[in-house]
Scaffold this motif. Sequence first.
Motif, PDB file in Angstrom:
ATOM      1  N   VAL A  34      54.245  34.248  26.812  1.00 40.29           N
ATOM      2  CA  VAL A  34      53.551  35.505  27.121  1.00 40.29           C
ATOM      3  C   VAL A  34      52.536  35.265  28.230  1.00 40.29           C
ATOM      4  O   VAL A  34      51.855  34.234  28.261  1.00 40.29           O
ATOM      5  N   ARG A  35      52.408  36.240  29.120  1.00 46.31           N
ATOM      6  CA  ARG A  35      51.365  36.201  30.140  1.00 46.31           C
ATOM      7  C   ARG A  35      50.635  37.543  30.152  1.00 46.31           C
ATOM      8  O   ARG A  35      51.279  38.596  30.171  1.00 46.31           O
ATOM      9  N   PRO A  36      49.301  37.545  30.129  1.00 45.45           N
ATOM     10  CA  PRO A  36      48.550  38.794  30.294  1.00 45.45           C
ATOM     11  C   PRO A  36      48.375  39.104  31.771  1.00 45.45           C
ATOM     12  O   PRO A  36      48.372  38.198  32.617  1.00 45.45           O
ATOM     13  N   PHE A  37      48.208  40.374  32.083  1.00 49.19           N
ATOM     14  CA  PHE A  37      48.029  40.780  33.482  1.00 49.19           C
ATOM     15  C   PHE A  37      47.221  42.059  33.522  1.00 49.19           C
ATOM     16  O   PHE A  37      47.467  42.989  32.747  1.00 49.19           O
ATOM     17  N   LYS A  38      46.233  42.108  34.389  1.00 51.37           N
ATOM     18  CA  LYS A  38      45.502  43.340  34.657  1.00 51.37           C
ATOM     19  C   LYS A  38      45.389  43.485  36.169  1.00 51.37           C
ATOM     20  O   LYS A  38      44.729  42.671  36.824  1.00 51.37           O
ATOM     21  N   PRO A  39      46.042  44.474  36.754  1.00 50.14           N
ATOM     22  CA  PRO A  39      46.056  44.587  38.213  1.00 50.14           C
ATOM     23  C   PRO A  39      44.661  44.663  38.817  1.00 50.14           C
ATOM     24  O   PRO A  39      44.357  43.968  39.790  1.00 50.14           O
ATOM     25  N   GLN A  40      43.822  45.495  38.223  1.00 44.60           N
ATOM     26  CA  GLN A  40      42.465  45.688  38.739  1.00 44.60           C
ATOM     27  C   GLN A  40      41.489  45.767  37.581  1.00 44.60           C
ATOM     28  O   GLN A  40      41.704  46.517  36.634  1.00 44.60           O
ATOM     29  N   ASN A  41      40.436  44.989  37.660  1.00 39.45           N
ATOM     30  CA  ASN A  41      39.386  45.023  36.645  1.00 39.45           C
ATOM     31  C   ASN A  41      38.054  45.237  37.345  1.00 39.45           C
ATOM     32  O   ASN A  41      37.893  44.850  38.515  1.00 39.45           O
ATOM     33  N   MET A  42      37.117  45.837  36.664  1.00 39.40           N
ATOM     34  CA  MET A  42      35.758  45.968  37.176  1.00 39.40           C
ATOM     35  C   MET A  42      34.815  45.353  36.160  1.00 39.40           C
ATOM     36  O   MET A  42      34.655  45.876  35.058  1.00 39.40           O
ATOM     37  N   SER A  43      34.220  44.225  36.517  1.00 37.00           N
ATOM     38  CA  SER A  43      33.345  43.529  35.582  1.00 37.00           C
ATOM     39  C   SER A  43      32.562  42.451  36.309  1.00 37.00           C
ATOM     40  O   SER A  43      33.087  41.789  37.204  1.00 37.00           O
ATOM     41  N   ASN A  44      31.315  42.287  35.908  1.00 33.65           N
ATOM     42  CA  ASN A  44      30.532  41.147  36.366  1.00 33.65           C
ATOM     43  C   ASN A  44      30.583  40.000  35.365  1.00 33.65           C
ATOM     44  O   ASN A  44      29.883  39.009  35.530  1.00 33.65           O
ATOM     45  N   ASN A  45      31.391  40.155  34.334  1.00 36.24           N
ATOM     46  CA  ASN A  45      31.567  39.099  33.349  1.00 36.24           C
ATOM     47  C   ASN A  45      32.859  38.362  33.692  1.00 36.24           C
ATOM     48  O   ASN A  45      33.938  38.698  33.208  1.00 36.24           O
ATOM     49  N   ALA A  46      32.753  37.381  34.581  1.00 37.76           N
ATOM     50  CA  ALA A  46      33.926  36.720  35.140  1.00 37.76           C
ATOM     51  C   ALA A  46      34.144  35.356  34.509  1.00 37.76           C
ATOM     52  O   ALA A  46      33.235  34.751  33.938  1.00 37.76           O
ATOM     53  N   ALA A  47      35.371  34.872  34.647  1.00 30.95           N
ATOM     54  CA  ALA A  47      35.735  33.527  34.205  1.00 30.95           C
ATOM     55  C   ALA A  47      36.246  32.753  35.411  1.00 30.95           C
ATOM     56  O   ALA A  47      36.869  33.317  36.313  1.00 30.95           O
ATOM     57  N   VAL A  48      35.988  31.452  35.422  1.00 29.69           N
ATOM     58  CA  VAL A  48      36.495  30.573  36.466  1.00 29.69           C
ATOM     59  C   VAL A  48      37.794  29.946  35.979  1.00 29.69           C
ATOM     60  O   VAL A  48      37.891  29.512  34.824  1.00 29.69           O
ATOM     61  N   THR A  49      38.800  29.911  36.842  1.00 25.16           N
ATOM     62  CA  THR A  49      40.123  29.423  36.467  1.00 25.16           C
ATOM     63  C   THR A  49      40.355  28.013  37.015  1.00 25.16           C
ATOM     64  O   THR A  49      39.664  27.553  37.916  1.00 25.16           O
ATOM     65  N   GLU A  50      41.368  27.364  36.447  1.00 23.42           N
ATOM     66  CA  GLU A  50      41.677  26.006  36.871  1.00 23.42           C
ATOM     67  C   GLU A  50      42.135  25.949  38.321  1.00 23.42           C
ATOM     68  O   GLU A  50      42.004  24.910  38.975  1.00 23.42           O
ATOM     69  N   ASP A  51      42.677  27.056  38.844  1.00 24.04           N
ATOM     70  CA  ASP A  51      43.108  27.051  40.236  1.00 24.04           C
ATOM     71  C   ASP A  51      41.973  27.438  41.184  1.00 24.04           C
ATOM     72  O   ASP A  51      42.208  27.732  42.358  1.00 24.04           O
TER      73      ASP A  51
END
Length: 487
Positions: A34-51
């Motif tokens: 399974v993969r989640p996907f959200k085309p566009q989000n608006m948030s200042n609560n961000a996560a840093v990814t491995e890439d």
Amino acid sequence: MAKAIMIQGAGSNVGKSMVVAGIARALANRGLSVRPFKPQNMSNNAAVTEDGGEIGRAQALQALAARVAPHTDMNPVLLKPETDTGAQVIVQGKLFATLRARDYSKSKPDLMRPTLESFQRLCDGADIVVVEGAGSPAEVNLRRGDIANMGFAEAAGVPVILLGDIDRGGVIAQIVGTQTILPEADAARIKGFAINKFRGDVRLFDDGMTVITQRTGWPSLGVLPWFADAWRLPAEDVMDIASSKGDGFKIAVPRLGRIANFDDLDPLAAEPGVSVDIIEPGRALPGDADMVLIPGSKSTIADLADFRAQGWDIDLKAHIRRGGHVLGICGGYQMLGREISDPDGIEGGPETVPGLGLLDVVTVMTPQKRLALSRATYLPSGAPVEGYEIHLGETTGPDCARAWLDLSGRAEGASSRNGQVRGCYLHGLFGSDAFRAAYLSQLGAQVQVAYSDELDAVLDRLAVHIETHFDLDLLLRLAQRPRYCNS
């Protein structure tokens, strides 16, 4: 080749993010990729990814639910509001531009291509991609150039499930009204509906479900009762994590106007012996707080001005005189220093402003954003710490000689001479159980929760909740192989 399904809401805050997380864990438990996907989000609560990029925190949680690493393709467009009319636009994890709302609307058609590229890459490695919409498709005034809801569903060829929120009341009108106002082609993309946040005996809404089905012709995927453990999941809105447990170690958190990356608070709020009190503008910082935590900010200088306007600077000094402790993280760390300088006008016009003066450090804003997943050591105890860095600016000064973290040989953080005031740039550090226990125990608090294990257990309980009340078999039948964009 993957199938895909999209969960859109009949309004904002209907629980789409949580439901997608629950579906992701439930399907992963069935053995699907399974993969989640959200085309566009608006948030200042961000996560840093491995890439090496950033995405919305909700998509990072959904990735955890799916048991995969968060990736920038899971949220290709992230809007990070800086003012009431403008935001940073992050595309595939990197800063694309800072735009006013009207200019962003003009740029949206150009963002469909990278959005579909990211979606295609996710599809290439999955059995199913579960897509989350944003806001509501009933906002037909935003349909032109849309990449968040029906615009994306049309371009990618993804069927839609519409989710309503019965807790707000008027859920029949939410669902039926959405079908009524949508263009015929968009309404035809909706293949079913579900109801979320029901309190009480769901059988009492049987007649309501019949009315919706008769009016719309859409099949029902079920009524989801209120999920009692929702508060244990990382919050999308800072007010969702407020917890007043009465007695115990009390942490006061001033709600900054552009508060950012407040996931630092989630592990603290999960502790039975810790009370996290979100202080709204107009309230004084409470005199009985054991610690004041100043969180991250998307606009540090503006939030510092608001901090003073609330009189919180005076409250904070009184708190310190009473022997209380202060921790500033990222933007909060910058505010605690003697001075913040923005020579390039990154946050507005070029200016230098005095800080709160509680740490002998100065910060210079720089245009290069630091994005990194980081491992550290808490120097007072040797406890391991995992977190992430996501900030502009460099902070230096005499109090940095009393750093309290070691990031792979690099000193990080600052501390006042008496140790009451500390600051650092490392977000997410309280998610590390050994560090949280060491840090809070030194201040007199007791730690009981294994946070990562508890979070995973909550996701499993959410999956059972979904399996019990939501027709996943129907969802899998309704999911379709998407149309790809290779041009």
